[in-house]
Scaffold this active site. Structure first.
Site, PDB file in Angstrom:
ATOM      1  N   GLY A   1       0.356  -1.260   0.072  1.00  0.00           N
ATOM      2  CA  GLY A   1       0.261   0.218  -0.517  1.00  0.00           C
ATOM      3  C   GLY A   1       1.046   1.190  -0.048  1.00  0.00           C
ATOM      4  O   GLY A   1       1.784   1.044  -0.795  1.00  0.00           O
ATOM      5  N   ILE A   2       0.282   2.435   0.934  1.00  0.00           N
ATOM      6  CA  ILE A   2       1.098   3.460   0.553  1.00  0.00           C
ATOM      7  C   ILE A   2       2.351   3.643   1.420  1.00  0.00           C
ATOM      8  O   ILE A   2       3.426   3.753   0.732  1.00  0.00           O
ATOM      9  CB  ILE A   2       0.496   4.517   1.999  1.00  0.00           C
ATOM     10  CG1 ILE A   2      -1.122   4.635   0.880  1.00  0.00           C
ATOM     11  CG2 ILE A   2       1.076   5.494   1.743  1.00  0.00           C
ATOM     12  CD1 ILE A   2      -2.159   5.385   2.122  1.00  0.00           C
TER      13      ILE A   2
ATOM     14  N   ASN B   1       4.215   5.752   8.959  1.00  0.00           N
ATOM     15  CA  ASN B   1       2.689   5.504   8.040  1.00  0.00           C
ATOM     16  C   ASN B   1       2.024   3.976   8.583  1.00  0.00           C
ATOM     17  O   ASN B   1       0.682   4.386   8.326  1.00  0.00           O
ATOM     18  CB  ASN B   1       3.656   4.717   6.757  1.00  0.00           C
ATOM     19  CG  ASN B   1       2.879   4.054   5.452  1.00  0.00           C
ATOM     20  OD1 ASN B   1       1.510   4.802   5.233  1.00  0.00           O
ATOM     21  ND2 ASN B   1       2.301   2.863   5.839  1.00  0.00           N
ATOM     22  N   ALA B   2       2.855   3.150   9.315  1.00  0.00           N
ATOM     23  CA  ALA B   2       1.831   1.893   9.630  1.00  0.00           C
ATOM     24  C   ALA B   2       0.313   2.474  10.441  1.00  0.00           C
ATOM     25  O   ALA B   2       0.586   3.377  11.199  1.00  0.00           O
ATOM     26  CB  ALA B   2       2.696   0.968  10.373  1.00  0.00           C
ATOM     27  N   GLY B   3      -0.856   1.182   9.654  1.00  0.00           N
ATOM     28  CA  GLY B   3      -1.773   2.374  11.086  1.00  0.00           C
ATOM     29  C   GLY B   3      -2.747   0.924  10.535  1.00  0.00           C
ATOM     30  O   GLY B   3      -2.816  -0.136   9.524  1.00  0.00           O
TER      31      GLY B   3
ATOM     32  N   LYS C   1     -16.562  -0.110  14.624  1.00  0.00           N
ATOM     33  CA  LYS C   1     -17.204   0.208  14.627  1.00  0.00           C
ATOM     34  C   LYS C   1     -18.213   1.308  14.846  1.00  0.00           C
ATOM     35  O   LYS C   1     -17.471   2.300  15.723  1.00  0.00           O
ATOM     36  CB  LYS C   1     -17.545  -1.126  15.570  1.00  0.00           C
ATOM     37  CG  LYS C   1     -17.346  -2.775  15.358  1.00  0.00           C
ATOM     38  CD  LYS C   1     -18.765  -3.258  15.076  1.00  0.00           C
ATOM     39  CE  LYS C   1     -18.983  -4.439  15.127  1.00  0.00           C
ATOM     40  NZ  LYS C   1     -18.139  -5.220  13.941  1.00  0.00           N
TER      41      LYS C   1
ATOM     42  N   TYR D   1     -10.353   5.409  14.931  1.00  0.00           N
ATOM     43  CA  TYR D   1      -9.637   5.292  14.145  1.00  0.00           C
ATOM     44  C   TYR D   1      -9.593   7.027  13.656  1.00  0.00           C
ATOM     45  O   TYR D   1      -8.123   7.817  14.242  1.00  0.00           O
ATOM     46  CB  TYR D   1      -9.837   5.104  13.039  1.00  0.00           C
ATOM     47  CG  TYR D   1      -8.990   5.599  11.369  1.00  0.00           C
ATOM     48  CD1 TYR D   1      -8.139   4.522  11.721  1.00  0.00           C
ATOM     49  CD2 TYR D   1      -9.378   6.268  10.823  1.00  0.00           C
ATOM     50  CE1 TYR D   1      -7.341   5.434  10.246  1.00  0.00           C
ATOM     51  CE2 TYR D   1      -8.599   6.879   9.706  1.00  0.00           C
ATOM     52  CZ  TYR D   1      -7.522   5.721   9.532  1.00  0.00           C
ATOM     53  OH  TYR D   1      -6.715   5.909   8.144  1.00  0.00           O
TER      54      TYR D   1
ATOM     55  N   LYS E   1      -6.005   9.101  14.283  1.00  0.00           N
ATOM     56  CA  LYS E   1      -5.145   9.792  13.781  1.00  0.00           C
ATOM     57  C   LYS E   1      -5.605  12.107  13.964  1.00  0.00           C
ATOM     58  O   LYS E   1      -4.127  12.583  13.110  1.00  0.00           O
ATOM     59  CB  LYS E   1      -5.924  10.262  12.313  1.00  0.00           C
ATOM     60  CG  LYS E   1      -6.192   8.602  11.519  1.00  0.00           C
ATOM     61  CD  LYS E   1      -3.880   8.002  11.045  1.00  0.00           C
ATOM     62  CE  LYS E   1      -4.520   6.996  10.306  1.00  0.00           C
ATOM     63  NZ  LYS E   1      -2.666   6.284  10.590  1.00  0.00           N
TER      64      LYS E   1
ATOM     65  N   THR F   1      -5.828   1.908  -2.130  1.00  0.00           N
ATOM     66  CA  THR F   1      -5.354   0.999  -1.968  1.00  0.00           C
ATOM     67  C   THR F   1      -6.459  -0.432  -0.659  1.00  0.00           C
ATOM     68  O   THR F   1      -7.199  -0.841  -1.428  1.00  0.00           O
ATOM     69  CB  THR F   1      -4.428   1.507   0.134  1.00  0.00           C
ATOM     70  OG1 THR F   1      -5.385   2.070   0.946  1.00  0.00           O
ATOM     71  CG2 THR F   1      -3.432   2.465  -0.552  1.00  0.00           C
TER      72      THR F   1
HETATM   73  P1  NAD Z   1      -2.858  -0.859   4.534  1.00  0.00           P
HETATM   74  O1  NAD Z   1      -3.575  -2.108   5.540  1.00  0.00           O
HETATM   75  O2  NAD Z   1      -3.101  -1.428   2.723  1.00  0.00           O
HETATM   76  O3  NAD Z   1      -1.217  -0.815   4.951  1.00  0.00           O
HETATM   77  C1  NAD Z   1      -1.050  -0.909   5.947  1.00  0.00           C
HETATM   78  C2  NAD Z   1       0.720  -1.965   6.716  1.00  0.00           C
HETATM   79  O4  NAD Z   1       1.355  -1.291   7.965  1.00  0.00           O
HETATM   80  C3  NAD Z   1       0.360  -2.955   5.842  1.00  0.00           C
HETATM   81  O5  NAD Z   1       1.756  -3.363   5.207  1.00  0.00           O
HETATM   82  C4  NAD Z   1       0.419  -3.648   7.718  1.00  0.00           C
HETATM   83  O6  NAD Z   1       0.794  -4.677   7.228  1.00  0.00           O
HETATM   84  C5  NAD Z   1       1.140  -2.779   8.299  1.00  0.00           C
HETATM   85  N1  NAD Z   1       0.624  -2.886   9.430  1.00  0.00           N
HETATM   86  C6  NAD Z   1       0.005  -2.070  10.324  1.00  0.00           C
HETATM   87  N2  NAD Z   1      -0.015  -3.103  11.564  1.00  0.00           N
HETATM   88  C7  NAD Z   1       1.316  -3.063  12.006  1.00  0.00           C
HETATM   89  C8  NAD Z   1       2.342  -2.768  13.628  1.00  0.00           C
HETATM   90  N3  NAD Z   1       1.746  -3.021  14.643  1.00  0.00           N
HETATM   91  N4  NAD Z   1       3.385  -2.340  13.105  1.00  0.00           N
HETATM   92  C9  NAD Z   1       3.895  -2.422  11.842  1.00  0.00           C
HETATM   93  N5  NAD Z   1       3.332  -2.883  10.602  1.00  0.00           N
HETATM   94  C10 NAD Z   1       1.759  -2.783  10.796  1.00  0.00           C
HETATM   95  O7  NAD Z   1      -2.842   0.735   4.548  1.00  0.00           O
HETATM   96  P2  NAD Z   1      -2.832   1.847   3.311  1.00  0.00           P
HETATM   97  O8  NAD Z   1      -3.508   1.851   3.105  1.00  0.00           O
HETATM   98  O9  NAD Z   1      -1.492   1.033   3.000  1.00  0.00           O
HETATM   99  O10 NAD Z   1      -1.982   2.808   4.309  1.00  0.00           O
HETATM  100  C11 NAD Z   1      -1.633   3.371   5.394  1.00  0.00           C
HETATM  101  C12 NAD Z   1      -1.548   4.376   5.703  1.00  0.00           C
HETATM  102  O11 NAD Z   1      -2.318   5.455   5.440  1.00  0.00           O
HETATM  103  C13 NAD Z   1      -2.258   4.231   7.402  1.00  0.00           C
HETATM  104  O12 NAD Z   1      -1.945   5.123   8.715  1.00  0.00           O
HETATM  105  C14 NAD Z   1      -3.607   4.777   6.873  1.00  0.00           C
HETATM  106  O13 NAD Z   1      -4.242   5.078   8.152  1.00  0.00           O
HETATM  107  C15 NAD Z   1      -3.186   5.669   6.220  1.00  0.00           C
HETATM  108  N6  NAD Z   1      -4.990   6.669   5.546  1.00  0.00           N
HETATM  109  C16 NAD Z   1      -5.109   5.432   4.473  1.00  0.00           C
HETATM  110  C17 NAD Z   1      -5.869   5.748   3.441  1.00  0.00           C
HETATM  111  C18 NAD Z   1      -6.473   5.143   2.601  1.00  0.00           C
HETATM  112  O14 NAD Z   1      -7.373   5.803   2.124  1.00  0.00           O
HETATM  113  N7  NAD Z   1      -5.726   4.068   2.199  1.00  0.00           N
HETATM  114  C19 NAD Z   1      -6.594   7.239   4.226  1.00  0.00           C
HETATM  115  C20 NAD Z   1      -6.043   8.129   5.478  1.00  0.00           C
HETATM  116  C21 NAD Z   1      -4.777   7.770   5.517  1.00  0.00           C
END
Ligand code: NAD
Length: 495
Positions: free
Chosen positions: A268-269, A336-338, A343, A401, A405, A436
């Protein structure tokens, strides 16, 4: 994820159908590609009274090799641009009736307005004059940049008022322009004009102003570039913290020799961030949960990076990260991890609440404490945190969440003054709807609403977030700290 609507309306048949039914017409965004010139075409320059940033602007335009034309209101531009060795001429509006470029000037790639000298609301007329004449000349996926002074630093209430008004113009222009055009406002503190060291010589053979401590160059480049394809309606403040870019600074490899860490880098991101930072010259260490080791290894192999399979929320992880990185240190740390565990609050379990806050927010705090205490994050380094528009606007079913954030935003705002003593910047990006696996899990109706409810009428790509992070991680972005930049295509949510 594939946006089939975007593909459909960009086919000949789909475009006809969409036009006749007045459906939204998302543009295929022009994004950065290594095999295509990053900067080309014409910048049309406008200005209010007594503009103070034209010299710095001319410097940047000369560096990036664009040409320029001056609107009638920017009479100071032509002699100044000539001094910088810039190709320049007078702006002539495109003829909307002709539907061709004959008899009027070719479409321009960017409109840049220097509003830094505006001191009174009556002088906002100069913005009207420029954008009224010029907006229709802007090419699709073009750029609008307005330069102003931070209102809170203005000498008089009238000047503060007029400078604050720039936000309304800039944001509205983004909503009116559409066609993949972005519109952003940069407030430049007095003394933050040039990106290179004082006395540096540009590629065009001109000298920068002497004694200028910091830079607008990394930021202007970003907002004029296809790298900022999905960043619109944003207001960025550049302070006076000094940046130390040498005369021979390589703008194509700004992170050369630097070490960066990205959490959640397996996919992902996070994977996109790792790729972009590596492409800009950094050695990247990617962190992800042990269960994602295969994907993390694969991503790191592609960029000759290093994989650390750690759960960021485990109590021992901060010390383990510091130990693993200690010898070489870190210049850029990207949190970045999230995760989401959605719910409504009445139905949410306590572990779901705790888990999201812990991974998305508290783990970042613990890791930064360990890295800062051990001195692993070098002085002059960069911390970039990933927030979300959910943290700005709140969201049904996302109290946990959104709390995490919004907390990330509080973290960067509160930490910035402390870290400034060590010249470390800390900023957040707040993505909107990004394509993603996280957003692919959404119900179809919510997903479609998320995609279309923004000025680009489409979702962003992970690379859009990654490029924004790379700009904040740039050595020339020393003057930007404690800020939140949305990567949301100017989403209506939380706007
Ligand atoms: P994703 O779920 O595709 O990827 C998240 C990655 O973080 C995964 O590889 C996961 O294994 C890793 N991760 C989760 N928990 C972890 C932990 N405890 N330790 C280490 N790694 C961990 O998500 P994404 O869409 O790529 O999102 C990345 C970030 O962007 C997140 O913080 C998310 O909240 C934020 N975000 C995403 C969006 C969107 O539209 N996709 C929008 C706003 C914010």
């Amino acid at each position: 994820m594939n946006d089939s609507y975007l593909n459909f309306v960009n086919s000949p048949l789909g475009a006809r159908v969409a036009r006749s039914l007045r459906w939204p017409l998302p543009e295929v965004l022009r994004r950065y590609r290594a095999d295509t010139p990053e900067f080309d075409g014409i910048v049309a320059v406008g200005a209010g009274p007594s503009p103070q940033l034209l010299d710095a602007l001319a410097d940047v335009i000369a560096h990036i090799g664009m040409t320029s034309v001056a609107h009638a209101g920017a009479s100071a531009w032509v002699p100044l641009a000539n001094r910088h060795g810039l190709m320049t001429g007078r702006f002539e509006p495109a003829d909307p009736a002709a539907h061709s470029q004959a008899g009027s000037q070719a479409r321009v790639r960017a409109l840049v307005f220097d509003a830094s000298g505006i001191e009174d609301s009556a002088q906002l007329d100069t913005l009207y004059a420029f954008f009224h004449d010029a907006l229709r000349s802007l090419d699709k996926c073009g750029r609008i940049v307005v330069l102003g002074r931070p209102p809170e630093a203005c000498a008089s209430p009238r000047q503060w008022t007029a400078q604050r008004a720039l936000e309304g113009v800039t944001r509205s222009l983004g909503k009116e322009a559409r066609r993949g055009i972005t519109s952003n406002l940069i407030y430049v503190a007095d003394g933050a004009k040039s990106g290179a060291k004082s006395g540096a010589t540009s590629s065009a053979g001109n000298s920068n102003d002497a004694g200028i401590p910091s830079g607008i160059e990394s930021t202007l480049r970003f907002f004029l570039s296809p790298r900022s394809a999905y960043v619109s309606g944003q207001v960025v403040r550049i302070g006076t913290a000094p940046s130390a870019l040498g005369d021979d600074f390589d703008w194509t490899q700004p992170l050369a020799g630097q070490r960066a860490v990205v959490t959640g880098a397996a996919r992902g991101i996070g994977a996109a961030i790792a790729h972009v930072l590596a492409a800009q010259g950094a050695h990247v260490t990617g962190i992800d949960v042990p269960a994602a080791t295969d994907a993390l290894d694969a991503t790191m192999r592609q960029i000759s990076g290093t994989a650390l399979p750690f759960d960021i929320a485990a109590p021992e992880t901060p010390a383990q990260i510091a130990a693993a990185l200690d010898e070489l240190g870190v210049d850029v740390f990207v949190h970045n991890a999230g995760i989401t565990k959605d719910k409504t609050i009445a139905k949410m379990s306590e572990p779901a609440w705790r888990n999201v806050i812990d991974i998305n927010l508290s783990a970042q705090e613990r890791i930064d404490d360990a890295l800062l205490e051990a001195g692993t994050l070098r002085d002059g380094g960069r911390i970039v945190c990933v927030s979300s528009i959910g943290g700005i606007a709140g969201n049904l079913g996302q109290t946990n969440y959104a709390a995490s954030k919004a907390g990330v935003i509080g973290r960067v705002q509160s930490m910035a003054p402390h870290l400034a003593k060590r010249r470390i910047t800390i900023n957040a990006v707040a993505p909107g709807f990004i394509e993603t696996q996280m957003t692919a899990k959404m119900p179809l109706a919510i997903r479609e609403a998320g995609r279309r409810m923004n000025s680009m009428s489409q979702g962003g790509q992970p690379v859009d977030v990654a490029q924004t992070i790379a700009w904040l991680a740039h050595p020339g972005s020393a003057g930007i700290t404690g800020q939140v930049v949305r990567v949301c295509g100017q989403s209506l949510i939380g706007a």
